[in-house]
Design an enzyme around this catalytic site. Structure first.
Site, mmCIF file in Angstrom:
data_model
loop_
_atom_site.group_PDB
_atom_site.id
_atom_site.type_symbol
_atom_site.label_atom_id
_atom_site.label_comp_id
_atom_site.label_asym_id
_atom_site.label_seq_id
_atom_site.Cartn_x
_atom_site.Cartn_y
_atom_site.Cartn_z
ATOM 1 N N GLN A 254 108.544 -65.003 41.831
ATOM 2 C CA GLN A 254 109.971 -65.200 41.600
ATOM 3 C C GLN A 254 110.341 -66.663 41.807
ATOM 4 O OE1 GLN A 254 112.051 -63.057 40.380
ATOM 5 N NE2 GLN A 254 110.737 -61.240 40.488
ATOM 6 N N TYR B 71 103.625 -52.710 36.775
ATOM 7 C CA TYR B 71 103.767 -54.142 36.458
ATOM 8 C C TYR B 71 103.943 -54.884 37.784
ATOM 9 C CZ TYR B 71 105.154 -51.860 32.066
ATOM 10 O OH TYR B 71 105.219 -51.048 30.956
ATOM 11 N N GLU C 161 98.716 -53.537 37.512
ATOM 12 C CA GLU C 161 99.033 -54.884 37.029
ATOM 13 C C GLU C 161 97.991 -55.324 36.000
ATOM 14 O OE1 GLU C 161 100.016 -58.552 36.031
ATOM 15 O OE2 GLU C 161 101.354 -57.184 37.106
ATOM 16 N N ASP D 196 108.712 -53.252 37.118
ATOM 17 C CA ASP D 196 109.282 -54.561 36.817
ATOM 18 C C ASP D 196 108.552 -55.138 35.607
ATOM 19 O OD1 ASP D 196 110.519 -57.003 36.855
ATOM 20 O OD2 ASP D 196 109.690 -57.665 38.773
ATOM 21 N N CYS E 149 114.472 -58.382 33.262
ATOM 22 C CA CYS E 149 114.947 -59.762 33.197
ATOM 23 C C CYS E 149 115.554 -60.096 31.835
ATOM 24 C CB CYS E 149 113.832 -60.745 33.536
ATOM 25 S SG CYS E 149 112.408 -60.651 32.428
#
Length: 444
Positions: free
Chosen positions: A255, A297, A327, A368, A395
């Site tokens: 992030q 994710y 992932e 995510d 996002c």
């Protein structure tokens, strides 16, 4: 439902009455996804105005005129919107594509982004007013100098800089959102020279150490994780979130806002704790007594410890729980595996949709996905495992809305909704949705 992730630009099917290069004066009515404003042309069709804000009266030049939509750039601001202020980023003021909301009053920014998200949920997600919970606004501080990771291009002279919007050209002017001092000696007067055409990654970790990496420029829309040369620092960032410490390459995803990891995990903890406390203990379990969570994710596993904590304290768990994190990036998974080695978190490397059929049914899920979203097939597969609660992070408001529509089609409802100000000064936002089993609308 359409898979289009762009704003709905549907207009009259008649031949456009304006052409590229025409100039007119319009009033911007509302914000659109992507840092644009929506106005109406004299002939009644809509036009998307780059940088336009609600209440602006602007002289525009048409840059694209098609049957389905028209786009334009601002030539002159005749009357300023109450949301408009002087551009706060020197690079963006010269045309860089970094701070496309740098001209928005910080007091208005979150509300404009919430309006954009609601519009996408109504238009792309096909959600009615009764489907939309009140938005929780998550303000992150600071609103300037927050960015801990920057990717820069290098021009033919070896100077690093930010790309001009819509161009491959670079500006060697520091962006206002980089941490103070982060780009010293890298961008601007007297800066170092790099290999022309390279990509420079600059990261400042939670220990305050700066890492400067040179890599090959990635293809458009992609990010490179390869390191060609470490120019400063160790190249391995130390990131601390609560009691956990992650060591990951400066090129890996993390992030960008310095406050985001703590605020995001806190929100997930609160929402899932509330949701699971109201669900019966047997929901979302593969076998009696088995309490499993999915972190999809998952990256380096930012949400995995929080998910595990919630499951251990959920009704009927008896304190016994585990988490499976999926992932695609092997490097990120390896970093997470090392950071959380003392926890019952299993990291699996691969595509989420390919791994889901092999996983035990979850009590709760956090996902995510990247900017492209999870997609209908993946959402449907998760829903088929009957988790009692899901936190979906997005996002991009358009793909987030598409995914939420898929959840409704799979029998889940949006119980909570939040927008986090994780990208101040830009049009980007981070959306969070809490979904629980309910009366879904299969017609979406």
């Amino acid at each position: 439902m359409s898979e289009n992730t762009e704003p709905d630009r549907s207009t009259s099917r008649e031949t456009p009455t304006v052409s590229v290069g025409d100039r007119v004066t319009v009033t911007v009515d509302r914000p659109a996804h992507g840092g644009e404003g929506i106005a109406q042309l004299p002939d009644g069709r809509i036009v998307f105005v780059r940088g336009g804000l609600p209440g602006d009266v602007v002289r525009i030049e048409v840059t694209k005129a098609k049957k389905r939509f028209t786009s334009a750039r601002i030539i002159d601001v005749v009357q300023s919107s109450p949301h408009r202020v002087a551009q706060r980023c020197a690079a963006a003021a010269r045309g860089a594509g970094c701070c496309d909301y740098g001209h928005v009053d910080p007091a208005s920014e979150d509300k404009l982004k919430e309006e954009v998200l609601l519009d996408q949920l109504r238009r792309i997600g096909h959600l009615a007013a009764e489907d939309l919970p009140e938005i929780e606004s998550i303000a992150l501080q600071p609103i300037s100098g927050w960015r801990t990771r920057v990717r820069l291009g290098v021009d033919a002279t070896g100077h690093a800089g930010t790309r001009i919007a819509g161009s491959h050209d670079l500006l060697s002017i520091p962006c206002a959102q980089a941490l103070p001092g982060m780009l010293d000696g890298i961008v601007g007067a007297g800066s170092a020279r790099f290999n022309p055409g390279a990509e420079i990654i600059v990261a400042v970790d939670s220990s305050g150490d700066r890492h400067v990496i040179e890599s090959r420029r990635a293809a458009r829309g992609r990010r490179t994780e390869a390191i060609q040369s470490t120019l400063e620092g160790s190249g391995i960032c130390t990131e601390k979130v609560g009691p956990h410490t992650y060591h990951l390459p400066a090129t890996a995803f993390w992030q960008a806002h310095s406050e985001a990891p703590e605020r995001f995990t806190s929100l997930v903890r609160r929402w899932l704790t509330e949701a699971l406390s109201t669900r019966s203990a047997g929901e979302g379990e593969s076998t009696p007594g088995a309490v499993v969570g999915w972190d999809l994710y998952g990256g380096a596993g930012l949400f995995a410890p929080t998910l595990l904590e919630v499951l251990r304290t959920a009704p009927g768990s008896g304190g016994d729980a585990s988490v499976i994190s999926v992932e695609q990036s092997r490097m990120a998974a390896e970093c997470g595996r090392a950071a959380l080695a003392d926890l019952p978190v299993e990291f699996r490397t691969g595509a989420v949709d390919a791994e889901i059929p092999q996983l035990p049914a979850p009590r709760a899920v956090v996902l995510d996905p990247p900017r492209t979203g999870a997609g209908t097939d993946t959402v449907t597969a998760i829903a088929a495992a009957h988790p009692a609660a899901v936190v979906h992070v997005g996002c991009d408001p358009a793909t987030f809305a598409r995914d939420i529509a898929a959840w409704y089609g799979a029998g889940y409802r949006l119980e909570k909704l939040a927008v986090a100000g994780a990208f101040p000064g830009t049009h980007h936002l981070e959306a969070f949705g809490l979904l629980t089993p309910g009366d879904g609308r299969a017609d979406t």
